[in-house]
Design a protein around this motif. Structure first.
Motif, PDB file in Angstrom:
ATOM      1  N   GLY A 222      -4.455   4.419 -10.502  1.00 51.39           N
ATOM      2  CA  GLY A 222      -5.336   5.552 -10.797  1.00 51.39           C
ATOM      3  C   GLY A 222      -6.790   5.208 -10.571  1.00 51.39           C
ATOM      4  N   LEU A 223      -7.196   4.009 -10.966  1.00 50.30           N
ATOM      5  CA  LEU A 223      -8.573   3.572 -10.768  1.00 50.30           C
ATOM      6  C   LEU A 223      -8.893   3.431  -9.284  1.00 50.30           C
ATOM      7  N   TYR A 224      -7.912   2.987  -8.503  1.00 47.49           N
ATOM      8  CA  TYR A 224      -8.102   2.884  -7.057  1.00 47.49           C
ATOM      9  C   TYR A 224      -8.412   4.252  -6.450  1.00 47.49           C
ATOM     10  N   PHE A 225      -7.648   5.261  -6.832  1.00 46.13           N
ATOM     11  CA  PHE A 225      -7.865   6.593  -6.278  1.00 46.13           C
ATOM     12  C   PHE A 225      -9.131   7.252  -6.837  1.00 46.13           C
ATOM     13  N   MET A 226      -9.580   6.838  -8.004  1.00 47.08           N
ATOM     14  CA  MET A 226     -10.862   7.328  -8.509  1.00 47.08           C
ATOM     15  C   MET A 226     -12.011   6.849  -7.635  1.00 47.08           C
ATOM     16  N   GLY A 227     -11.823   5.731  -6.960  1.00 45.81           N
ATOM     17  CA  GLY A 227     -12.854   5.211  -6.069  1.00 45.81           C
ATOM     18  C   GLY A 227     -13.122   6.105  -4.882  1.00 45.81           C
ATOM     19  N   GLU A 228     -12.184   6.968  -4.546  1.00 49.60           N
ATOM     20  CA  GLU A 228     -12.408   7.906  -3.450  1.00 49.60           C
ATOM     21  C   GLU A 228     -13.369   9.013  -3.845  1.00 49.60           C
ATOM     22  N   ASN A 229     -13.629   9.176  -5.131  1.00 48.04           N
ATOM     23  CA  ASN A 229     -14.548  10.200  -5.604  1.00 48.04           C
ATOM     24  C   ASN A 229     -15.962   9.683  -5.806  1.00 48.04           C
ATOM     25  N   THR A 230     -16.189   8.412  -5.520  1.00 48.01           N
ATOM     26  CA  THR A 230     -17.548   7.890  -5.637  1.00 48.01           C
ATOM     27  C   THR A 230     -18.392   8.436  -4.486  1.00 48.01           C
ATOM     28  N   PRO A 231     -19.691   8.608  -4.701  1.00 50.16           N
ATOM     29  CA  PRO A 231     -20.537   9.212  -3.657  1.00 50.16           C
ATOM     30  C   PRO A 231     -20.573   8.430  -2.343  1.00 50.16           C
ATOM     31  N   ASN A 232     -20.569   7.109  -2.411  1.00 54.34           N
ATOM     32  CA  ASN A 232     -20.644   6.282  -1.197  1.00 54.34           C
ATOM     33  C   ASN A 232     -19.364   5.474  -1.049  1.00 54.34           C
ATOM     34  N   VAL A 233     -18.279   6.153  -0.687  1.00 49.72           N
ATOM     35  CA  VAL A 233     -16.980   5.474  -0.607  1.00 49.72           C
ATOM     36  C   VAL A 233     -17.018   4.365   0.440  1.00 49.72           C
ATOM     37  N   SER A 234     -17.825   4.502   1.464  1.00 49.16           N
ATOM     38  CA  SER A 234     -17.893   3.489   2.515  1.00 49.16           C
ATOM     39  C   SER A 234     -18.779   2.304   2.122  1.00 49.16           C
ATOM     40  N   PHE A 235     -19.394   2.352   0.958  1.00 50.79           N
ATOM     41  CA  PHE A 235     -20.234   1.263   0.459  1.00 50.79           C
ATOM     42  C   PHE A 235     -19.399  -0.016   0.415  1.00 50.79           C
ATOM     43  N   GLU A 236     -19.936  -1.105   0.944  1.00 50.77           N
ATOM     44  CA  GLU A 236     -19.171  -2.338   1.111  1.00 50.77           C
ATOM     45  C   GLU A 236     -18.633  -2.883  -0.212  1.00 50.77           C
TER      46      GLU A 236
END
Length: 140
Positions: free
Chosen positions: A19-33
């Motif tokens: 669930g936490l992994y998929f929450m990362g797709e909602n961050t503003p800069n998903v491509s952030f290294e």
């Protein structure tokens, strides 16, 4: 603790990590290294966590296997701690902005920073649990 109580407690953490992994797709800069890096570490920690308990079950009487699995989990816990300290040190002046206080960080970066810190903390807790839990015989 009985085995029937341990199994659901053990499975909570990998499910939460997914669930936490998929929450990362909602961050503003998903491509952030740093976000992609921490998400990759999250998958790796789920694999280590699962293998750890498989080894703990099949080699519960082996001192060597128990020390090896605890050492490997401990290395990942150490990496998590060092990342948390590094991120906290880089943004020490604005550390309270992740809790909602005012700060000078951009709001998108604050959201990314919050996700990264929570994920590294979650990894640390997963590794502490994987070190601490074993499948010794029940005494009752």
């Amino acid at each position: 603790m009985k085995l029937s109580n341990k199994i659901p407690l053990i499975l909570i953490f990998p499910i939460g990590a997914i669930g936490l992994y998929f929450m990362g797709e909602n961050t503003p800069n998903v491509s952030f290294e740093e976000i992609s890096s921490v998400r990759n570490w999250l998958w790796g920690a789920v694999v280590v966590y699962s293998i750890n308990f498989i080894l703990a079950w099949f080699f519960k009487d082996s001192f060597g296997w128990n020390m090896a699995r605890m050492l490997f989990s401990g290395v990942i816990a150490y990496i998590s701690i060092s990342q948390l300290i590094s991120l906290g040190g880089e943004n020490f002046d604005n550390i309270f902005q992740i809790f909602g206080a005012a700060g000078s960080l951009d709001q998108d970066y604050a959201k990314d920073f919050r996700y990264i810190m929570i994920t590294w903390l979650y990894l640390l807790v997963m590794m502490i649990i994987s070190i601490a839990v074993g499948f010794e015989e029940d005494s009752d």
